[in-house]
Design a protein around this motif. Structure first.
Motif, PDB file in Angstrom:
ATOM      1  N   PRO A   1     113.920  39.309  61.691  1.00 51.59           N
ATOM      2  CA  PRO A   1     115.156  38.858  61.010  1.00 51.59           C
ATOM      3  C   PRO A   1     114.936  38.512  59.540  1.00 51.59           C
ATOM      4  CG  PRO A   1     114.727  37.609  63.039  1.00 51.59           C
ATOM      5  CD  PRO A   1     113.483  38.327  62.696  1.00 51.59           C
ATOM      6  N   LEU A   2     113.685  38.600  59.055  1.00 51.61           N
ATOM      7  CA  LEU A   2     113.351  38.117  57.715  1.00 51.61           C
ATOM      8  C   LEU A   2     113.047  39.243  56.737  1.00 51.61           C
ATOM      9  CD1 LEU A   2     111.019  35.226  58.908  1.00 51.61           C
ATOM     10  CD2 LEU A   2     113.455  35.111  58.388  1.00 51.61           C
ATOM     11  N   ARG A   3     113.460  40.447  57.070  1.00 47.46           N
ATOM     12  CA  ARG A   3     113.216  41.578  56.175  1.00 47.46           C
ATOM     13  C   ARG A   3     114.302  41.613  55.094  1.00 47.46           C
ATOM     14  NH1 ARG A   3     109.190  44.900  57.705  1.00 47.46           N
ATOM     15  NH2 ARG A   3     108.378  44.666  59.824  1.00 47.46           N
ATOM     16  N   PHE A   4     114.208  40.659  54.167  1.00 41.67           N
ATOM     17  CA  PHE A   4     115.212  40.527  53.126  1.00 41.67           C
ATOM     18  C   PHE A   4     114.971  41.486  51.961  1.00 41.67           C
ATOM     19  CE2 PHE A   4     115.081  35.946  54.700  1.00 41.67           C
ATOM     20  CZ  PHE A   4     116.146  36.130  55.565  1.00 41.67           C
TER      21      PHE A   4
ATOM     22  N   TRP B   1     106.470  39.950  55.542  1.00 38.64           N
ATOM     23  CA  TRP B   1     106.078  39.009  54.496  1.00 38.64           C
ATOM     24  C   TRP B   1     105.413  39.741  53.332  1.00 38.64           C
ATOM     25  CZ3 TRP B   1     106.949  34.405  52.664  1.00 38.64           C
ATOM     26  CH2 TRP B   1     105.984  33.732  51.891  1.00 38.64           C
ATOM     27  N   CYS B   2     104.535  40.674  53.653  1.00 37.63           N
ATOM     28  CA  CYS B   2     103.836  41.420  52.613  1.00 37.63           C
ATOM     29  C   CYS B   2     104.815  42.237  51.780  1.00 37.63           C
ATOM     30  CB  CYS B   2     102.789  42.335  53.251  1.00 37.63           C
ATOM     31  SG  CYS B   2     101.523  41.461  54.203  1.00 37.63           S
ATOM     32  N   ARG B   3     105.763  42.886  52.446  1.00 35.89           N
ATOM     33  CA  ARG B   3     106.767  43.675  51.725  1.00 35.89           C
ATOM     34  C   ARG B   3     107.661  42.781  50.868  1.00 35.89           C
ATOM     35  NH1 ARG B   3     107.462  48.923  53.125  1.00 35.89           N
ATOM     36  NH2 ARG B   3     106.072  49.678  54.778  1.00 35.89           N
ATOM     37  N   TYR B   4     108.035  41.637  51.401  1.00 35.91           N
ATOM     38  CA  TYR B   4     108.891  40.723  50.654  1.00 35.91           C
ATOM     39  C   TYR B   4     108.194  40.261  49.373  1.00 35.91           C
ATOM     40  CZ  TYR B   4     111.773  36.678  49.494  1.00 35.91           C
ATOM     41  OH  TYR B   4     112.577  35.782  48.836  1.00 35.91           O
TER      42      TYR B   4
ATOM     43  N   LEU C   1     110.280  29.998  60.077  1.00 41.17           N
ATOM     44  CA  LEU C   1     111.232  30.658  59.196  1.00 41.17           C
ATOM     45  C   LEU C   1     112.412  31.290  59.924  1.00 41.17           C
ATOM     46  CD1 LEU C   1     108.837  32.450  56.670  1.00 41.17           C
ATOM     47  CD2 LEU C   1     110.323  30.525  56.198  1.00 41.17           C
ATOM     48  N   THR C   2     112.409  31.332  61.237  1.00 38.55           N
ATOM     49  CA  THR C   2     113.391  32.161  61.932  1.00 38.55           C
ATOM     50  C   THR C   2     114.584  31.411  62.494  1.00 38.55           C
ATOM     51  OG1 THR C   2     112.024  31.984  63.916  1.00 38.55           O
ATOM     52  CG2 THR C   2     111.732  33.948  62.571  1.00 38.55           C
ATOM     53  N   GLY C   3     114.558  30.107  62.543  1.00 37.10           N
ATOM     54  CA  GLY C   3     115.666  29.391  63.153  1.00 37.10           C
ATOM     55  C   GLY C   3     116.966  29.536  62.395  1.00 37.10           C
ATOM     56  N   ASP C   4     116.882  29.521  61.071  1.00 42.44           N
ATOM     57  CA  ASP C   4     118.063  29.608  60.217  1.00 42.44           C
ATOM     58  C   ASP C   4     117.740  30.586  59.097  1.00 42.44           C
ATOM     59  OD1 ASP C   4     120.070  29.314  58.375  1.00 42.44           O
ATOM     60  OD2 ASP C   4     120.040  27.133  58.357  1.00 42.44           O
ATOM     61  N   PRO C   5     118.251  31.821  59.159  1.00 49.15           N
ATOM     62  CA  PRO C   5     117.920  32.827  58.136  1.00 49.15           C
ATOM     63  C   PRO C   5     118.251  32.376  56.717  1.00 49.15           C
ATOM     64  CG  PRO C   5     118.933  33.875  60.025  1.00 49.15           C
ATOM     65  CD  PRO C   5     119.049  32.401  60.254  1.00 49.15           C
TER      66      PRO C   5
ATOM     67  N   THR D   1     113.339  29.157  51.630  1.00 46.16           N
ATOM     68  CA  THR D   1     111.915  28.844  51.701  1.00 46.16           C
ATOM     69  C   THR D   1     111.089  29.965  51.092  1.00 46.16           C
ATOM     70  OG1 THR D   1     112.262  27.570  53.725  1.00 46.16           O
ATOM     71  CG2 THR D   1     110.017  28.255  53.246  1.00 46.16           C
ATOM     72  N   MET D   2     111.423  31.205  51.428  1.00 41.71           N
ATOM     73  CA  MET D   2     110.680  32.342  50.907  1.00 41.71           C
ATOM     74  C   MET D   2     110.855  32.468  49.396  1.00 41.71           C
ATOM     75  SD  MET D   2     111.567  34.788  54.160  1.00 41.71           S
ATOM     76  CE  MET D   2     110.867  36.329  53.584  1.00 41.71           C
TER      77      MET D   2
END
Length: 294
Positions: free
Chosen positions: A25-28, A83-86, A265-269, A275-276
């Motif tokens: 869910p974190l692939r922003f 994470w690395c891509r972000y 990091l996943t509870g609330d996008p 945070t990121m």
């Protein structure tokens, strides 16, 4: 340690690629980046695979050396591909994702020594890979947070290199003290299994490179970001380390995600994105400050 412990650890290792999905869910940002470049970096334990993610349009970028999690038994660096891509896409840095050795195939301190040698190599010879090794950040999540902290202690003690920042996400930093009976994603049974499989020598669990929280002196370490989750069983490790670093004169940014367990990091996008972004800002700041004088 028993054969059954090894079997359990191997089962976790084999299943990781099918079960670990916390970053999806974190692939922003960064999904459009090409596949990482595969490097083989020399270490005292033999060559180690490193997947290098490059930022678009940046010549000789700074580098973040990242250590994935997985309870010291899951050898699956792709779990932190998001994470690395972000970071590569938003911080303007290259990210070296390290495939460090885990149990039961290896025991402490193999993975930590591999990690140090990768960091030292990229700091000294990053130019060979088109990187600016003078601006190097060390990052890690969970077990990888322990490796990152140990690597920075090793680098300080050996004088091998000087990272400009360390980022420790939900780190496991005390592998010697009694395991508290706290519920959560990282339950007591898993914590005890990890110790038996990867840290089987009880006497060595108190060493600083096994339990950075127990290191007698934390002075001289790089500026640090510590990320913890409110309900994570490992939160006390991060909280205490942040406090000890501050007491030693280290610049610390300590952020606690409210309501979160170990997958902080996943509870609330929306909160995860903030945070990121905060970590990216700190990485940019550290790398800018680390630019050598002409």
């Amino acid at each position: 340690m028993t054969l059954l412990d090894d079997v359990r650890a191997l089962a976790m290792q084999v299943s990781a690629r099918f079960t670990v999905r916390y970053g999806e869910p974190l692939r922003f940002a960064g999904s459009d980046l090409p596949a990482p470049q595969r490097l083989r970096v020399p270490t005292r334990h033999g060559p180690v695979r490193v997947d290098l993610y490059r930022p678009p349009g940046v010549e000789a970028p700074p580098v973040v050396v990242h250590f994935h999690g997985g309870a010291f038994v899951m050898r699956y660096p792709e779990m932190d591909d998001w994470w690395c891509r972000y970071l590569a896409a938003t911080a303007g840095v290259a990210v070296a994702n390290v495939d460090w050795s885990v149990g039961p195939q290896a025991r402490y301190p193999v993975g930590q020594e591999e990690g140090h040698d990768v960091v030292a190599h990229l700091a000294a010879a990053g130019h060979e890979h088109g990187l600016d090794g003078t601006r190097l950040v060390v990052s890690g999540f969970s077990a990888g947070g322990q490796v990152a902290a140990a690597v920075c202690l090793m680098a300080r003690d050996a004088g091998s290199c000087a990272p400009v920042l360390q980022v420790l996400g939900v780190p496991a930093l005390d592998l010697a003290s009694d395991v508290e009976d706290r519920p959560g994603m990282v339950d007591p049974a898993l914590r005890r299994l990890v110790r038996r499989v990867y840290f089987p020598d009880v006497a060595r669990r108190e060493e600083p490179y096994a339990s950075p929280l127990l290191a007698p002196d934390l002075a001289g370490l790089p500026p640090t970001v510590v990320l913890t989750g409110e309900h994570d069983a490992l939160r006390p490790d991060g909280d205490r380390y942040a406090a000890r670093l501050r007491a030693a004169g280290v610049d610390v940014l300590h952020d606690v995600t409210p309501g979160a367990d170990h997958y902080f990091l996943t509870g609330d996008p929306a909160r995860a994105r903030l945070t990121m972004q905060m970590v990216v800002a700190r990485i940019r700041e550290a790398c800018a400050a680390g630019v050598p004088e002409a």
